[in-house]
Design a protein around this motif. Structure first.
Motif, PDB file in Angstrom:
ATOM      1  N   ASP A 132       0.849  -1.187   0.000  1.00 35.86           N
ATOM      2  CA  ASP A 132       0.000   0.000   0.000  1.00 35.86           C
ATOM      3  C   ASP A 132       0.888   1.241   0.000  1.00 35.86           C
ATOM      4  OD1 ASP A 132      -2.263   1.607   0.140  1.00 35.86           O
ATOM      5  OD2 ASP A 132      -2.476   1.378   2.310  1.00 35.86           O
ATOM      6  N   ASN A 133       1.389   1.571  -1.194  1.00 29.98           N
ATOM      7  CA  ASN A 133       2.250   2.752  -1.365  1.00 29.98           C
ATOM      8  C   ASN A 133       3.425   2.774  -0.390  1.00 29.98           C
ATOM      9  OD1 ASN A 133       0.763   4.032  -3.555  1.00 29.98           O
ATOM     10  ND2 ASN A 133      -0.872   4.182  -2.041  1.00 29.98           N
ATOM     11  N   GLY A 134       4.121   1.653  -0.322  1.00 24.40           N
ATOM     12  CA  GLY A 134       5.339   1.573   0.484  1.00 24.40           C
ATOM     13  C   GLY A 134       5.198   0.797   1.780  1.00 24.40           C
ATOM     14  N   GLN A 135       3.984   0.499   2.208  1.00 21.52           N
ATOM     15  CA  GLN A 135       3.798  -0.273   3.431  1.00 21.52           C
ATOM     16  C   GLN A 135       3.057  -1.562   3.108  1.00 21.52           C
ATOM     17  OE1 GLN A 135       1.618   1.527   6.675  1.00 21.52           O
ATOM     18  NE2 GLN A 135       2.180  -0.112   8.070  1.00 21.52           N
ATOM     19  N   TRP A 136       3.657  -2.681   3.491  1.00 22.48           N
ATOM     20  CA  TRP A 136       3.032  -3.981   3.264  1.00 22.48           C
ATOM     21  C   TRP A 136       1.908  -4.169   4.266  1.00 22.48           C
ATOM     22  CZ3 TRP A 136       3.633  -6.795  -0.935  1.00 22.48           C
ATOM     23  CH2 TRP A 136       4.768  -6.573  -1.726  1.00 22.48           C
ATOM     24  N   LYS A 137       0.715  -4.493   3.750  1.00 26.50           N
ATOM     25  CA  LYS A 137      -0.464  -4.696   4.588  1.00 26.50           C
ATOM     26  C   LYS A 137      -1.078  -6.057   4.282  1.00 26.50           C
ATOM     27  CE  LYS A 137      -1.242  -0.319   6.196  1.00 26.50           C
ATOM     28  NZ  LYS A 137      -2.266   0.311   6.961  1.00 26.50           N
ATOM     29  N   ILE A 138      -1.553  -6.712   5.324  1.00 21.77           N
ATOM     30  CA  ILE A 138      -2.204  -8.013   5.176  1.00 21.77           C
ATOM     31  C   ILE A 138      -3.623  -7.775   4.665  1.00 21.77           C
ATOM     32  CG2 ILE A 138      -2.964 -10.099   6.382  1.00 21.77           C
ATOM     33  CD1 ILE A 138      -0.702  -9.369   8.492  1.00 21.77           C
ATOM     34  N   ILE A 139      -3.951  -8.424   3.539  1.00 23.61           N
ATOM     35  CA  ILE A 139      -5.288  -8.287   2.973  1.00 23.61           C
ATOM     36  C   ILE A 139      -6.104  -9.567   3.125  1.00 23.61           C
ATOM     37  CG2 ILE A 139      -4.656  -6.479   1.339  1.00 23.61           C
ATOM     38  CD1 ILE A 139      -4.546  -8.644  -0.859  1.00 23.61           C
ATOM     39  N   TYR A 140      -5.413 -10.686   3.372  1.00 25.96           N
ATOM     40  CA  TYR A 140      -6.095 -11.979   3.472  1.00 25.96           C
ATOM     41  C   TYR A 140      -5.265 -12.901   4.348  1.00 25.96           C
ATOM     42  CZ  TYR A 140      -8.074 -16.487   1.890  1.00 25.96           C
ATOM     43  OH  TYR A 140      -8.651 -17.735   1.828  1.00 25.96           O
ATOM     44  N   LEU A 141      -5.932 -13.596   5.239  1.00 27.64           N
ATOM     45  CA  LEU A 141      -5.279 -14.585   6.094  1.00 27.64           C
ATOM     46  C   LEU A 141      -6.177 -15.796   6.193  1.00 27.64           C
ATOM     47  CD1 LEU A 141      -3.293 -15.725   8.172  1.00 27.64           C
ATOM     48  CD2 LEU A 141      -4.349 -14.258   9.896  1.00 27.64           C
ATOM     49  N   ILE A 142      -5.636 -16.944   5.814  1.00 30.13           N
ATOM     50  CA  ILE A 142      -6.325 -18.214   6.001  1.00 30.13           C
ATOM     51  C   ILE A 142      -5.375 -19.131   6.757  1.00 30.13           C
ATOM     52  CG2 ILE A 142      -5.608 -19.107   3.736  1.00 30.13           C
ATOM     53  CD1 ILE A 142      -8.372 -20.596   3.667  1.00 30.13           C
ATOM     54  N   ASP A 143      -5.923 -19.932   7.647  1.00 29.96           N
ATOM     55  CA  ASP A 143      -5.081 -20.887   8.371  1.00 29.96           C
ATOM     56  C   ASP A 143      -5.761 -22.240   8.417  1.00 29.96           C
ATOM     57  OD1 ASP A 143      -6.221 -21.374  11.384  1.00 29.96           O
ATOM     58  OD2 ASP A 143      -6.713 -19.358  10.685  1.00 29.96           O
ATOM     59  N   THR A 144      -4.934 -23.263   8.607  1.00 31.35           N
ATOM     60  CA  THR A 144      -5.427 -24.613   8.857  1.00 31.35           C
ATOM     61  C   THR A 144      -5.214 -24.899  10.334  1.00 31.35           C
ATOM     62  OG1 THR A 144      -3.292 -25.657   8.367  1.00 31.35           O
ATOM     63  CG2 THR A 144      -4.829 -25.375   6.525  1.00 31.35           C
ATOM     64  N   ARG A 145      -5.999 -25.834  10.857  1.00 30.62           N
ATOM     65  CA  ARG A 145      -5.863 -26.218  12.271  1.00 30.62           C
ATOM     66  C   ARG A 145      -6.047 -27.718  12.391  1.00 30.62           C
ATOM     67  NH1 ARG A 145      -9.412 -21.339  15.071  1.00 30.62           N
ATOM     68  NH2 ARG A 145      -8.323 -19.698  13.943  1.00 30.62           N
ATOM     69  N   ARG A 146      -5.116 -28.338  13.093  1.00 27.72           N
ATOM     70  CA  ARG A 146      -5.224 -29.768  13.366  1.00 27.72           C
ATOM     71  C   ARG A 146      -4.481 -30.073  14.664  1.00 27.72           C
ATOM     72  NH1 ARG A 146      -1.607 -28.959   9.436  1.00 27.72           N
ATOM     73  NH2 ARG A 146       0.456 -29.841   9.705  1.00 27.72           N
ATOM     74  N   LYS A 147      -4.825 -31.201  15.240  1.00 29.15           N
ATOM     75  CA  LYS A 147      -4.185 -31.629  16.489  1.00 29.15           C
ATOM     76  C   LYS A 147      -3.232 -32.803  16.270  1.00 29.15           C
ATOM     77  CE  LYS A 147      -7.792 -29.991  19.560  1.00 29.15           C
ATOM     78  NZ  LYS A 147      -7.069 -29.084  20.443  1.00 29.15           N
ATOM     79  N   GLN A 148      -3.274 -33.393  15.079  1.00 33.08           N
ATOM     80  CA  GLN A 148      -2.430 -34.556  14.797  1.00 33.08           C
ATOM     81  C   GLN A 148      -1.451 -34.227  13.675  1.00 33.08           C
ATOM     82  OE1 GLN A 148      -5.540 -37.261  13.783  1.00 33.08           O
ATOM     83  NE2 GLN A 148      -5.914 -37.850  15.901  1.00 33.08           N
ATOM     84  N   ASP A 149      -0.441 -35.088  13.546  1.00 33.61           N
ATOM     85  CA  ASP A 149       0.578 -34.938  12.496  1.00 33.61           C
ATOM     86  C   ASP A 149       1.269 -33.594  12.571  1.00 33.61           C
ATOM     87  OD1 ASP A 149      -0.090 -37.492  11.511  1.00 33.61           O
ATOM     88  OD2 ASP A 149      -1.702 -36.624  10.320  1.00 33.61           O
ATOM     89  N   CYS A 150       1.610 -33.174  13.764  1.00 32.43           N
ATOM     90  CA  CYS A 150       2.245 -31.870  13.950  1.00 32.43           C
ATOM     91  C   CYS A 150       3.757 -31.969  14.081  1.00 32.43           C
ATOM     92  CB  CYS A 150       1.673 -31.197  15.203  1.00 32.43           C
ATOM     93  SG  CYS A 150      -0.066 -30.775  15.067  1.00 32.43           S
ATOM     94  N   ASN A 151       4.265 -33.152  14.242  1.00 35.91           N
ATOM     95  CA  ASN A 151       5.707 -33.356  14.417  1.00 35.91           C
ATOM     96  C   ASN A 151       6.238 -32.571  15.606  1.00 35.91           C
ATOM     97  OD1 ASN A 151       5.784 -35.003  12.120  1.00 35.91           O
ATOM     98  ND2 ASN A 151       6.041 -33.217  10.803  1.00 35.91           N
ATOM     99  N   GLN A 152       5.423 -32.414  16.618  1.00 35.04           N
ATOM    100  CA  GLN A 152       5.880 -31.711  17.820  1.00 35.04           C
ATOM    101  C   GLN A 152       6.501 -32.722  18.784  1.00 35.04           C
ATOM    102  OE1 GLN A 152       3.957 -30.774  21.042  1.00 35.04           O
ATOM    103  NE2 GLN A 152       2.627 -32.516  21.039  1.00 35.04           N
ATOM    104  N   PRO A 153       7.448 -32.265  19.586  1.00 37.00           N
ATOM    105  CA  PRO A 153       8.123 -33.199  20.526  1.00 37.00           C
ATOM    106  C   PRO A 153       7.205 -33.750  21.591  1.00 37.00           C
ATOM    107  CG  PRO A 153       8.931 -30.919  20.799  1.00 37.00           C
ATOM    108  CD  PRO A 153       7.922 -30.932  19.686  1.00 37.00           C
TER     109      PRO A 153
END
Length: 153
Positions: A132-153
């Motif tokens: 936006d004329n020199g400043q980056w602005k977020i216009i769209y945000l989509i996310d996924t959510r899950r509790k499995q297959d996260c490869n967390q310790p």
């Protein structure tokens, strides 16, 4: 001939550095969003969001059906603003994949979400940004959510 080759090298190098500079600015916009998110500072968050931002999330429900939900930006802002001090929301970004084409950018950020220091879920955020004329602005945000297959310790 030597001058032409030197000139081409300078032009190509300048283009690469300009791209790196924009990549840093795009990443900074996403980081600013999450700094505000973690601090509960909605003014900071809004500073990198367009007024008409589109927010969506997708997940698979308990019945195995894929669900897409569109949220009003005010719902997110109100949730952040009204979060009680006994709640700690910690969204840990695991990586950044940034693509830029002129005045549009895409940022792919796998994440883990921790609530009061306990693992809650994981997924990926996909941000679309507009310069936006020199400043980056977020216009769209989509996310996924899950509790499995996260490869967390």
């Amino acid at each position: 001939m030597t001058r032409i080759i030197a000139y081409l090298c300078i032009v190509l190098t300048s283009t690469l550095y300009a791209q790196d500079d924009e990549t840093i600015k795009v990443k900074a916009a996403v980081d600013t969003f999450f700094e505000g998110f973690h601090k509960g500072d909605t003014i900071l968050m809004k500073s990198v969001m367009m007024d008409k931002i589109l927010l969506q999330t997708t997940y698979t429900n308990k019945e195995g059906k894929n669900v897409l939900v569109t949220e009003e930006p005010s719902k997110l802002i109100n949730a952040i603003a009204n979060r009680t001090s006994d709640q700690k929301w910690d969204e840990r970004l695991l990586d950044y994949k940034i693509q830029i084409d002129g005045i549009m950018a895409n940022v792919w950020t796998p994440y883990e979400f921790w609530f009061n220091d306990a693992f809650s879920h994981c997924g990926v955020n996909c941000f679309q940004l507009f310069n936006d004329n020199g400043q980056w602005k977020i216009i769209y945000l989509i996310d996924t959510r899950r509790k499995q297959d996260c490869n967390q310790p």
